[in-house]
Motif scaffolding. Sequence first.
Motif, PDB file in Angstrom:
ATOM      1  N   ARG A 428       0.821  -1.214   0.000  1.00 46.96           N
ATOM      2  CA  ARG A 428       0.000   0.000   0.000  1.00 46.96           C
ATOM      3  C   ARG A 428       0.848   1.255   0.000  1.00 46.96           C
ATOM      4  N   THR A 429       2.043   1.198   0.610  1.00 43.73           N
ATOM      5  CA  THR A 429       2.946   2.350   0.558  1.00 43.73           C
ATOM      6  C   THR A 429       3.421   2.593  -0.860  1.00 43.73           C
ATOM      7  N   THR A 433       2.375   5.947  -3.145  1.00 40.61           N
ATOM      8  CA  THR A 433       3.487   6.809  -3.571  1.00 40.61           C
ATOM      9  C   THR A 433       3.547   6.921  -5.083  1.00 40.61           C
ATOM     10  N   VAL A 434       3.467   5.790  -5.768  1.00 40.86           N
ATOM     11  CA  VAL A 434       3.527   5.800  -7.236  1.00 40.86           C
ATOM     12  C   VAL A 434       2.305   6.508  -7.822  1.00 40.86           C
ATOM     13  N   GLY A 435       1.126   6.288  -7.245  1.00 42.82           N
ATOM     14  CA  GLY A 435      -0.069   6.965  -7.739  1.00 42.82           C
ATOM     15  C   GLY A 435       0.024   8.474  -7.609  1.00 42.82           C
ATOM     16  N   TYR A 436       0.545   8.936  -6.481  1.00 44.74           N
ATOM     17  CA  TYR A 436       0.689  10.381  -6.289  1.00 44.74           C
ATOM     18  C   TYR A 436       1.640  10.967  -7.319  1.00 44.74           C
ATOM     19  N   THR A 437       2.792  10.329  -7.493  1.00 46.61           N
ATOM     20  CA  THR A 437       3.789  10.856  -8.432  1.00 46.61           C
ATOM     21  C   THR A 437       3.281  10.789  -9.861  1.00 46.61           C
ATOM     22  N   ILE A 483      13.917   5.350  -3.907  1.00 48.23           N
ATOM     23  CA  ILE A 483      13.673   5.549  -2.470  1.00 48.23           C
ATOM     24  C   ILE A 483      12.982   4.329  -1.872  1.00 48.23           C
ATOM     25  N   LEU A 484      11.958   3.825  -2.574  1.00 50.83           N
ATOM     26  CA  LEU A 484      11.200   2.694  -2.034  1.00 50.83           C
ATOM     27  C   LEU A 484      12.027   1.417  -1.987  1.00 50.83           C
TER      28      LEU A 484
END
Length: 813
Positions: A428-429, A433-437, A483-484
């Motif tokens: 879920r993290t 994160t990918v969806g936001y970017t 980063i991830l």
Amino acid sequence: MVFGGVCPSVTSIIAESLQGWNLVQLSFAATTPVLADKKKYPYFFRTVPSDNAVNPAILKLLKHYQWKRVGTLTQDVQRFSEVRNDLTGVLYGEDIEISDTESFSNDPCTSVKKLKGNDVRIILGQFDQNMAAKVFCCAYEENMYGSKYQWIIPGWYEPSWWEQVHTEANSSRCLRKNLLAAMEGYIGVDFEPLSSKQIKTISGKTPQQYEREYNSKRSGVGPSKFHGYAYDGIWVIAKTLQRAMETLHASSRHQRIQDFNYTDHTLGRIILNAMNETNFFGVTGQVVFRNGERMGTIKFTQFQDRREVKVGEYNAVADTLEIINDTIRFQGSEPPKDKTIILEQLRKISLPLYSILSALTILGMIMASAFLFFNIKNRNQKLIKMSSPYMNNLIILGGMLSYASIFLFGLDGSFVSEKTFETLCTVRTWILTVGYTTAFGAMFAKTWRVHAIFKNVKMKKKIIKDQKLLVIVGGMLLIDLCILICWQAVDPLRRTVERYSMEPDPAGRDISIRPLLEHCENTHMTIWLGIVYAYKGLLMLFGCFLAWETRNVSIPALNDSKYIGMSVYNVGIMCIIGAAVSFLTRDQPNVQFCIVALVIIFCSTITLCLVFVPKLITLRTNPDAATQNRRFQFTQNQKKEDSKTSTSVTSVNQASTSRLEGLQSENHRLRMKITELDKDLEEVTMQLQDTPEKTTYIKQNHYQELNDILNLGNFTESTDGGKAILKNHLDQNPQLQWNTTEPSRTCKDPIEDINSPEHIQRRLSLQLPILHHAYLPSIGGVDASCVSPCVSPTASPRHRHVPPSFRVMVSGL
């Protein structure tokens, strides 16, 4: 034999000295545990059970009610200390925990308070009746009575002992009703004075018959609890002597018991062995010795409604406990628990709440799918094409990924296993994160292209294709992935369980609930979150910068700066508020999940609506307005107003030279502005269609001719002169005819290519009369009454045949 000995101090001295006299001692009243030491008192016996005899009975009672955790409260007296020490050994071997051992001299309140602090529910007390009153007063003050506690104390107190010690209890400010309330339900343990079984004893009488005879013989003398043990003691002596005589008679020595003397160790040993073999049923029950100790019957009494009631008995010979039916009463509906039952309860997300938020999320995904369908279906429309449909698709994809993360945030221990939950922590993290970017990266990349086209004035031509924008978004995602991946490799997220302080059971049961809460955490959580927040913050600042720089771009299809600013503002505010509230509600999973889900839903929905709803409305109402340059429209309106103003001034005062010079200067400025706007329009059109070759063709073949025609600085003050100049210019460029086309372009449809020579000629043929009519009145060359370029005497008939709608469109361009 020696029969007797009541006081422990006297009995112990006699018992220790009898070994040298070959004498066996039998006591009927000495209960002190000290005399149980067979190494020191090998010739000592007693028909009364010792004080330690109650410990096996207590053990049996604890096992019966499954109490495995107890505490002891002992008065600092040797008698009680010895019993407590023996009890410790008995319980230790049976896997029963003594969680706390307290002792006191005068004031038991401190010890009682410590017992409560250690959550002791089953208290084994050893103290006399005077101290018992103080103990129960302290228990009342500490609320250590009732359904949650069970007191087990000695049962040899005098009848109605609480009445005798009430005065002393009052000295400690303990009311009688308080004392009785604390005493209610305690269990007393003591040996049974007479057997309750209706069986004939060795004397031929039942215990009940013996008791009636005893009461008739004592003639008003107070009863003694030891009278039955004294009676059975006489029978023990008789049976021992009889057995010894039988042993002597059977021996080859033919020795008689009357031959006994204090130095005959053989005869003394025969009597000692005969005592150990004693076994008969007396008025006090079965009389059996084990290492000199009487294996008697222990009774249990309970204090009920200001009186002691027998509730059970323990047979030491058979090691059995018998609880009398329906006699024992506990304060609660069941026996007290031996400790506070801690029920670890995982705080879970409410299923109705999860269902509601999931339904809202599904509606948001349906809306995003509708926007995606709209964007794909109308991708060839000029409005959508100019707004980069591929980037719009990425914005929708990012929004749908953000929506999808809500389903994962709502899955906890009530839905998935511990191992699956740990995997979800990472998944879920990554998705959020990918969806936001993806969403904001695509939005900012699209805005950057508009910024690069309109703000870099030094470059004559700038072609930025969608592939380059995809590379930019891919670079942003690559930073996210780096980063991830480092986060997962160095310090991965783990499932941690946080335990909170105990809470009372809402149902009122005698249990405490310890809430548990699952978290996704790692060792350096703050550092990793700081890195992610810093990167996302820089991305938001970059978007704000681009939105501010492109705020003056006047083509609505290109300029999303206002909506980007609103999106950044809403997302930033909601994220700050959501993060703060989520941190404060860390121990409330329902509230935390609700806040996180609503923030994601709100931010994603607002962003998608701000990007696509204006396009949808514009496409439905006025699609051409969104692709026109608002500054160019403003210039046209201003030209008309200037033309009217010039005509009015000329009719009033045509001789004003200063006014004429001013109008000429303004005329020249407007011509230069038109040239710049035409250039901008051509560049934008070529950029959005990704046809750079057309730009080169137009600039090489016709742009110079357009400047020559539009540079009207050689106009004279007369109308005829201006017309002559325009005519000469057309005569000098005979190639600018309607039907002249370049061979290389003959295969293309002129309507499809707006920059073909055919369209260039058509535009020029329409613009020249308009310019002629619009600017010559400023220098006094045309009468104000001439309002249409199509009625000019020199206007070409070819001009008048152009349809009005097409003429308006070209003049707008």
